[in-house]
Design an enzyme around this catalytic site. Structure first.
Site, PDB file in Angstrom:
ATOM      1  N   GLY A 153       0.814  -1.203   0.000  1.00  0.00           N
ATOM      2  CA  GLY A 153       0.000   0.000   0.000  1.00  0.00           C
ATOM      3  C   GLY A 153       0.848   1.253   0.000  1.00  0.00           C
ATOM      4  N   ASP A 210      -3.945  -7.800  -0.351  1.00  0.00           N
ATOM      5  CA  ASP A 210      -4.401  -9.056  -0.942  1.00  0.00           C
ATOM      6  C   ASP A 210      -3.243  -9.874  -1.512  1.00  0.00           C
ATOM      7  OD1 ASP A 210      -6.917  -8.185  -0.284  1.00  0.00           O
ATOM      8  OD2 ASP A 210      -7.424  -7.493  -2.296  1.00  0.00           O
ATOM      9  N   GLU A 215       0.109 -14.831  -1.193  1.00  0.00           N
ATOM     10  CA  GLU A 215       1.394 -15.514  -1.012  1.00  0.00           C
ATOM     11  C   GLU A 215       1.321 -16.510   0.143  1.00  0.00           C
ATOM     12  OE1 GLU A 215       5.995 -14.139  -0.141  1.00  0.00           O
ATOM     13  OE2 GLU A 215       4.657 -12.749  -1.190  1.00  0.00           O
TER      14      GLU A 215
END
Length: 596
Positions: A153, A210, A215
């Site tokens: 982000g 997300d 992962e």
């Protein structure tokens, strides 16, 4: 402590309030001010949040903490000045709780109440009783593996974890924390854990977006989900050659040929490989907070314990710090780190469908071994893949890189030739115009959105119809499309986010055993813009002739080129031939579902 039937009562001192009578009943913990000074305490107390509450339910208590001998303030001011209360010394304990938002989608806010008593045993008894009652509500985690993405982000991953870390400490939840240093760091660590090591944790928490959750998901399932592949497009084509009745569509026009019913389905063994990638900036290494082990009641032969999915005890959690955080918004109803942390600590649990994406070919001429990837929210090709691929070179822009890449992909307005086959459900019907729609689905379920304690997600009556072992080339319900598409997408959940508050598919459910296949056929640019605007405004984005929307448990994609890429939960996957099927309730999530 005195008992009156099922209720326990006692006289305690409440910080910044005064002497109170406390009562614990089967549902919660309440208190009432003692004496004639109640009016003055209400007028003079500066902590107004305590004035609006005189009860807290056990379900809203996330921790009870004994803090020893110390000072408490008497707001009544009996021994001090008129405006400032007196200071009293006694043994203290804190009840840590939260208040739910007044409106749907509002974040939960923390609150705390400090009580005291001169007698140590009285305080300890209340602490023990409250902890015992709060543990009845749910199976709360005691040991968690935590991965923090430092540059997700706006680069606030570490700050987000620091914001909520103390909440886990108060609740006596042990956490082993790793700050990721590179791409696939979390994937490699989780995939390398032995089953014995993994079984020492109650779950794994991702602090990021997300992409990090994807992962973690793939690292967990890569070697622990033992299930057959869905059929490839080649298997279905071979099945078609053995039967004259195949349904197909050229450019969305239905041709009169249903798919065959007698081919042998060749199943492959899942591969542990994964090409998902997301560059991560280097950061501080691994840190451990409140580390340690706990007794999870493992069998005596724990050395040979086998962990596979699905199972009932292991859960994943996600604390939002990413660019869109659509998984968190779709599963909790809000994009708030504190709310997500609380739902993890409280042991909330919902089942979540997962899409199994099998890549058969990277390029039309390649002959590699098939690889398996998993998606929790979305997998898309064309426009969706172009956006994520175009944004890679602009990570320095933060979340705004998606706006820029999306604008560029829209202006290019590229369409891609492909062949899609999907498994028809009973809700898919053919209307008089010959186009495939989900009329009954749209009419009856359009307003039935997924929520906490969702009846649709909890209904297992249709489990036989959704049995993944039945998804094979032998099934006669396969339908086929050929044509040029601006995008091909499959939503596992609603995919709500700040840009699309209702989500990509507002009526998608978290655990109903269906994918929502969305085919955007080639169309004029203004029409496509209209479709995108409807997504953003929350109106029906499928009300166009160039848009196909189908509920299906599985589909295949085949292209004669590799000009675009797949967007799998925000991760890039290069593939020109894939099979996708839903695995109903494959994992459990630390969440309660959106409150609607």
């Amino acid at each position: 402590m005195e008992r009156n039937g099922s209720a326990a009562t006692s006289t305690l001192f409440l910080d910044r309030i005064g002497e109170v009578t406390v009562t614990m009943d089967p549902g919660g913990f309440s208190w009432k001010l003692i004496g004639p000074d109640q009016f003055w305490a209400s007028c003079l107390c500066m902590n107004l949040r305590l004035k609006s509450e005189n009860r807290i339910e056990f379900a809203n208590i996330y921790a009870v903490e004994f803090i020893g001998w110390g000072l408490l303030e008497d707001a009544n001011g009996r021994a001090g000045s008129f405006l400032s209360g007196s200071k009293l010394e006694m043994y203290r304990f804190v009840v840590h709780g939260f208040q739910r938002g007044r409106t749907c989608g509002s974040p939960w806010t923390l609150c705390e109440y400090t009580f005291g008593h001169k007698d140590l045993r009285t305080c300890e008894s209340w602490v023990q009783q409250l902890i015992a009652q709060t543990n009845i509500e749910a199976v709360r985690p005691k040991n968690l593996l935590v991965f923090v993405h430092p540059s997700c982000g706006k680069g606030h991953g570490v700050k987000t974890w620091e914001m909520v870390e103390s909440m886990f400490s108060r609740a006596n939840v042990q956490t082993k924390v790793t700050i990721t240093q590179r791409a696939r760091h979390a994937y490699d660590l989780i995939a390398s854990l032995s089953d014995k090591e993994l079984s020492s944790f109650d779950g794994i928490v991702a602090v990021g977006g997300d992409g990090l959750f994807n992962e973690v998901l793939n690292g967990l399932l890569s070697s622990r989900h033992d299930a057959p592949y869905p059929p490839s497009s080649e298997e279905l084509n071979n099945a078609c050659k053995k039967d004259q009745n195949v349904q197909c569509m050229n450019n969305g026009i239905m041709c009169s040929r249903p798919l065959c019913n007698g081919a042998t389905n060749m199943l492959s063994t899942p591969s542990s490989g994964s090409d998902d990638h997301e560059p991560l900036l280097s950061a501080v290494g691994s840190i451990t907070s409140n580390g340690g082990s706990h007794d999870r009641g493992l069998p005596a032969d724990a050395d040979t314990v086998k962990v596979s999915f699905p199972n009932d005890w292991f859960r994943l959690g996600l604390i939002p710090a990413g660019s869109t955080d659509s998984i968190v918004v779709s599963t909790t109803g809000t994009r708030d780190p504190v709310t997500s942390a609380l739902q993890i600590i409280l042991g909330k649990r919902i089942s979540l469908d997962i899409a199994q994406v099998v890549r058969w070919k990277t390029s039309p001429s390649s002959k590699e071994v098939p690889s398996v990837h998993y998606a929790a929210s979305f997998a898309g090709y064309g426009f969706y893949g172009d956006v994520i691929k175009g944004s890679e070179g602009y990570r320095w822009m933060g979340p705004k890189r998606y706006d820029y890449a999306g604008t560029m992909a829209f202006l290019k307005h590229r369409s891609y030739e492909a062949e899609i086959k999907f498994l028809k459900t009973e809700e898919d019907v053919v209307n008089k115009k010959g186009t495939q729609t989900s009329e009954r689905f749209h009419e009856n379920l359009k307003k039935v959105v997924c929520r906490a304690n969702c009846n649709i997600c909890n209904d297992t009556n249709d489990s036989a119809d959704l049995d993944i072992s039945n998804i094979s080339s032998q099934d006669s319900r396969w339908l086929q499309y050929r044509g040029c598409f601006l995008s091909v997408g499959a939503a596992v959940i609603s995919c709500r986010n700040e840009r699309a508050p209702e989500g990509l598919v507002a009526e998608a459910h978290l655990s109903d055993g269906f994918l929502h296949l969305i085919l955007i056929k080639d169309c004029p640019r203004p029409f496509y813009l209209w479709h995108l605007l409807k997504l953003q405004r929350g109106s029906n984005p499928f009300d166009f002739k160039f848009v196909e929307h189908h509920k299906t448990p599985a589909f295949t994609f085949d292209s004669s080129h590799n000009e675009s890429v797949w967007n799998v939960d925000g991760e890039i996957l290069q593939a020109c031939q894939v099979s996708v099927r839903v695995c109903r309730g494959l994992i459990n999530l630390f969440a309660s579902g959106p409150e609607v």
